[in-house]
Design a protein around this motif. Structure first.
Motif, short mmCIF file in Angstrom:
data_model
loop_
_atom_site.label_atom_id
_atom_site.label_comp_id
_atom_site.label_asym_id
_atom_site.label_seq_id
_atom_site.Cartn_x
_atom_site.Cartn_y
_atom_site.Cartn_z
N GLN A 129 14.57 -13.74 7.61
CA GLN A 129 13.43 -13.65 8.53
C GLN A 129 12.13 -14.17 7.93
N GLU A 130 12.23 -14.73 6.72
CA GLU A 130 11.06 -15.30 6.05
C GLU A 130 9.92 -14.28 5.99
N ALA A 131 10.27 -13.04 5.67
CA ALA A 131 9.27 -11.97 5.61
C ALA A 131 8.42 -12.10 4.35
N THR A 132 7.20 -11.64 4.46
CA THR A 132 6.29 -11.68 3.33
C THR A 132 5.89 -10.28 2.85
N VAL A 133 6.19 -9.26 3.67
CA VAL A 133 5.87 -7.89 3.30
C VAL A 133 7.06 -6.99 3.66
N ALA A 134 7.40 -6.10 2.72
CA ALA A 134 8.46 -5.13 2.98
C ALA A 134 7.89 -3.73 2.75
N ILE A 135 8.12 -2.85 3.72
CA ILE A 135 7.65 -1.47 3.62
C ILE A 135 8.86 -0.56 3.39
N ILE A 136 8.84 0.20 2.31
CA ILE A 136 9.89 1.17 2.05
C ILE A 136 9.31 2.55 2.33
N ASP A 137 9.78 3.18 3.40
CA ASP A 137 9.24 4.48 3.81
C ASP A 137 10.13 5.59 3.28
N ILE A 138 9.56 6.49 2.46
CA ILE A 138 10.35 7.58 1.86
C ILE A 138 9.98 8.93 2.46
N THR A 139 9.48 8.92 3.69
CA THR A 139 9.14 10.18 4.35
C THR A 139 10.34 11.12 4.41
N GLY A 140 11.54 10.54 4.60
CA GLY A 140 12.74 11.36 4.72
C GLY A 140 13.45 11.65 3.42
N VAL A 141 12.87 11.22 2.30
CA VAL A 141 13.47 11.51 0.98
C VAL A 141 12.96 12.87 0.52
N PRO A 142 13.84 13.86 0.33
CA PRO A 142 13.39 15.23 0.05
C PRO A 142 12.63 15.38 -1.26
N ILE B 133 4.34 9.01 0.99
CA ILE B 133 4.08 9.82 -0.20
C ILE B 133 3.39 11.12 0.24
N ARG B 134 4.18 12.16 0.43
CA ARG B 134 3.63 13.46 0.85
C ARG B 134 2.96 14.15 -0.33
N PRO B 135 2.08 15.13 -0.06
CA PRO B 135 1.37 15.83 -1.15
C PRO B 135 2.31 16.41 -2.21
N ALA B 136 3.40 17.05 -1.77
CA ALA B 136 4.32 17.66 -2.73
C ALA B 136 4.96 16.61 -3.63
N ALA C 261 3.67 13.63 -4.28
CA ALA C 261 2.60 13.09 -5.14
C ALA C 261 2.40 13.97 -6.37
N GLN C 262 2.41 15.30 -6.17
CA GLN C 262 2.24 16.22 -7.30
C GLN C 262 3.42 16.10 -8.27
N THR C 263 4.64 15.99 -7.72
CA THR C 263 5.82 15.87 -8.57
C THR C 263 5.75 14.60 -9.41
N ILE C 264 5.34 13.50 -8.79
CA ILE C 264 5.25 12.23 -9.50
C ILE C 264 4.26 12.33 -10.66
N VAL C 265 3.10 12.99 -10.40
CA VAL C 265 2.09 13.15 -11.45
C VAL C 265 2.61 14.04 -12.57
N GLN C 266 3.26 15.16 -12.21
CA GLN C 266 3.77 16.09 -13.21
C GLN C 266 4.85 15.46 -14.08
N LEU C 267 5.66 14.58 -13.49
CA LEU C 267 6.71 13.91 -14.26
C LEU C 267 6.18 12.74 -15.07
N GLY C 268 4.95 12.37 -14.85
CA GLY C 268 4.38 11.26 -15.59
C GLY C 268 4.93 9.91 -15.16
N ILE C 269 5.36 9.82 -13.90
CA ILE C 269 5.93 8.57 -13.40
C ILE C 269 4.80 7.63 -13.01
N ASP C 270 4.84 6.42 -13.51
CA ASP C 270 3.77 5.45 -13.27
C ASP C 270 4.14 4.54 -12.10
N LEU C 271 3.48 4.77 -10.97
CA LEU C 271 3.65 3.90 -9.80
C LEU C 271 2.37 3.12 -9.52
N SER C 272 1.53 3.00 -10.57
CA SER C 272 0.22 2.36 -10.38
C SER C 272 0.34 0.88 -10.02
#
Length: 294
Positions: free
Chosen positions: A204-217, A246-249, A251-262
């Motif tokens: 489809q010659e796409a230039t942007v891909a959105i990965i939505d993780i709202t349903g990832v527990p 990226i729900r608040p919970a 986001a907090q988990t990512i910060v606590q685990l030190g995962i770099d998504l910057s």
């Protein structure tokens, strides 16, 4: 008379019985399978008869081949193929492995009955029975092994199909694709997501891909690593990637685990991500053309 001479005589007796009574053997084998309730899987009597004719014919060529009895099933191509196809059909039709093996072993009774009609001498009949047992025990083992491998392949294929259905790639906007993820993101699912998304980007010659993780527990180090792999693959295709949901919970988990998504563009909701994607696909503003007059 030596044991090898006895076995050769018994082999000729079995081969002669199969050659002269092939139709009766096939008929009897079909009836035995029906009595074992093999038809519960939807196999018709005509299909059973077709299988029986093919396998009995292959058995005869195997007996006539001169191969040692214990190696006929494995080394004789026609018989091996007939047994393998028989077992794979049973696997696809949903028959149990027990019924599949019993169906092959039921051929013992049909063969022995045919031999008994031509052979009255006790020792020769006993040796023929032993020979039939040795031959069809190997056949039963092969059918069971083939059945298990066939079912495993079916399960793998069905699992992949379920993964593909559960991770659709949808077109959200012109040259914008979305992948709504629901449930756990493991290695196998990441591979399917990556393959489907990259193929859709190309098609489809796409230039942007959105990965939505709202349903990832939950998002842990492994899930974050899988997301990074997918994002990097999308970038190699020349497209931008946005992670939304990226729900608040989380986001907090990512910060606590030190995962770099910057290094990854993230948005709280899918609508925010779509707004950003539309901006990215719009391109730089067009500069007004200035007309110079003299």
């Amino acid at each position: 008379m030596s044991s090898s001479t006895n076995e050769e005589a018994a082999r000729k007796a079995v081969a002669g019985a199969v050659r002269g009574r092939a139709e009766a053997i096939a008929d009897r084998w079909v009836q035995l399978q029906i009595q074992q309730a093999a038809l519960d899987t939807g196999v018709s009597e005509s299909e059973l008869r077709e299988e029986a004719d093919a396998l009995v014919a292959a058995l005869l060529t195997g007996l006539d081949s001169g191969l040692p009895i214990d190696h006929i099933v494995d080394a004789h191509a026609e018989l091996n193929r007939a047994l393998t196809e028989f077992s794979l059909r049973r696997a696809r039709q949903g028959a149990s492995p027990t019924h599949t093996s019993l169906a092959v072993l039921a051929l013992k009774e049909a063969l022995l009955q045919a031999v008994q009609q031509d052979t009255q001498e006790g020792n020769e009949l006993f040796t023929a029975a032993l020979l039939i047992n040795r031959l069809l025990d190997v056949a039963g083992a092969l059918s069971f092994e083939t059945y298990v491998e066939g079912r495993e392949e079916i399960i793998r294929r069905q699992s992949r199909q379920l993964l593909e259905v559960s991770t659709p790639v949808v077109r959200l906007w012109h040259r914008v694709l979305g992948v709504p993820l629901i449930g756990t993101l493991d290695t196998g699912r990441t591979q399917v997501v990556m393959e489907n998304l990259l193929q859709a980007i190309q098609d489809q010659e796409a230039t942007v891909a959105i990965i939505d993780i709202t349903g990832v527990p939950t998002v842990d180090t492994a899930v974050a690593q899988h997301l990074m792999q997918t994002v990097n693959a999308v970038r190699l295709m020349g497209a931008d990637c946005i992670i939304s949901g990226i729900r608040p919970a989380i986001a907090q988990t990512i910060v606590q685990l030190g995962i770099d998504l910057s290094t990854i563009m993230t948005r709280a909701t899918l609508s925010d991500a779509l707004t950003e994607a539309i901006k990215l696909t719009a391109g730089p503003p067009v500069q007004p053309h200035t007309v110079t007059t003299r």
